[in-house]
Scaffold this motif. Structure first.
Motif, PDB file in Angstrom:
ATOM      1  N   MET A  66      -4.149   0.144  -2.836  1.00 46.58           N
ATOM      2  CA  MET A  66      -3.355  -1.087  -2.802  1.00 46.58           C
ATOM      3  C   MET A  66      -2.768  -1.349  -4.186  1.00 46.58           C
ATOM      4  O   MET A  66      -3.441  -1.118  -5.201  1.00 46.58           O
ATOM      5  CB  MET A  66      -4.228  -2.266  -2.382  1.00 46.58           C
ATOM      6  CG  MET A  66      -4.757  -2.173  -0.965  1.00 46.58           C
ATOM      7  SD  MET A  66      -3.493  -2.350   0.303  1.00 46.58           S
ATOM      8  CE  MET A  66      -3.052  -4.068   0.070  1.00 46.58           C
ATOM      9  N   CYS A 112      -7.403  -2.051   5.070  1.00 50.60           N
ATOM     10  CA  CYS A 112      -7.668  -2.444   3.683  1.00 50.60           C
ATOM     11  C   CYS A 112      -9.175  -2.574   3.490  1.00 50.60           C
ATOM     12  O   CYS A 112      -9.873  -3.103   4.358  1.00 50.60           O
ATOM     13  CB  CYS A 112      -6.991  -3.770   3.361  1.00 50.60           C
ATOM     14  SG  CYS A 112      -5.205  -3.680   3.425  1.00 50.60           S
ATOM     15  N   THR A 155       0.831  -1.196   0.000  1.00 44.70           N
ATOM     16  CA  THR A 155       0.000   0.000   0.000  1.00 44.70           C
ATOM     17  C   THR A 155       0.868   1.250   0.000  1.00 44.70           C
ATOM     18  O   THR A 155       2.036   1.200   0.400  1.00 44.70           O
ATOM     19  CB  THR A 155      -0.952   0.036   1.220  1.00 44.70           C
ATOM     20  OG1 THR A 155      -1.784   1.181   1.121  1.00 44.70           O
ATOM     21  CG2 THR A 155      -0.189   0.068   2.536  1.00 44.70           C
ATOM     22  N   THR A 204      -7.322   1.585   0.682  1.00 43.61           N
ATOM     23  CA  THR A 204      -7.127   1.682   2.128  1.00 43.61           C
ATOM     24  C   THR A 204      -7.823   2.914   2.687  1.00 43.61           C
ATOM     25  O   THR A 204      -8.170   3.839   1.965  1.00 43.61           O
ATOM     26  CB  THR A 204      -5.634   1.742   2.505  1.00 43.61           C
ATOM     27  OG1 THR A 204      -5.046   2.880   1.890  1.00 43.61           O
ATOM     28  CG2 THR A 204      -4.912   0.476   2.095  1.00 43.61           C
TER      29      THR A 204
END
Length: 193
Positions: free
Chosen positions: A58, A107, A53, A122
């Protein structure tokens, strides 16, 4: 008489041990949580794809398998705390995935800016439960070379799994997408290292 009692106890112990070894093998998913994992997929015999990340979204990245995973966890934001949770809809067991270095980075899953794709991204929050968008079902698959392996399904969007597939051409090609699959067996299988 003592010998008979001792013999009976010995038989009972053997029977109880036999029952334990004959029962179904323990699912690696029943291990104690939280755990810290780096999610990988074998890209080639000498390279992994792994999840990382930038604290906003991500990405997929690759690394040589000879590279130390301990060093990778230091160099990249790629080690995640996986903890048991419950979903809001029906209180089912599920998991949260947070950045291990910074537990405020959760996440989650949501639509792309054009609403045509689904991404893994995220959220930076101090919340202890940011909602079902940030929870996952882990489907434990057969281990790969002794490594726990899972398909990661969205709680918020059932049937959608974290994938190695790239997004549409208008997005960064290493962005993590969610792909629909009819079953966990058809989804990407992530090795938990």
């Amino acid at each position: 008489m003592k010998k008979l009692v001792l013999l009976l106890y010995s038989i009972l112990i053997l029977i109880s041990c036999k029952k334990k070894t004959d029962s179904a093998p323990i699912n690696p998913g029943l291990q104690e949580f939280p755990q810290s994992w780096i999610f990988t997929v074998d890209e080639t015999p000498d390279k992994y794809i792994y999840l990382r990340t930038n604290s906003a979204t991500m990405f997929r990245k690759n690394v040589l398998q000879s590279y130390s995973l301990l060093q990778l966890a230091i160099d990249e934001d790629c080690e995640f705390e996986v903890a048991q949770s419950r979903n809001e809809a029906n209180n089912k067991d599920c998991f949260s995935i947070r950045l291990d270095k910074n537990k405020k980075i959760w996440c989650g899953v949501g639509p792309s800016s054009n609403q045509q794709e689904t991404f893994m991204y995220t959220l930076n929050t101090t919340s202890t439960d940011p909602g079902d968008n940030y929870k996952f079902f882990l489907h434990f698959m057969p281990a790969v070379n002794g490594v726990t392996t899972v398909a990661i399904e969205s709680v918020w969007k059932p049937g959608w799994y974290v994938s190695v597939n790239p997004p549409g051409f208008q997005y960064a090609q290493n962005q993590v997408t969610m792909q629909h699959a009819n079953s966990p067996e058809q989804a990407t299988r992530w090795q938990c290292r």
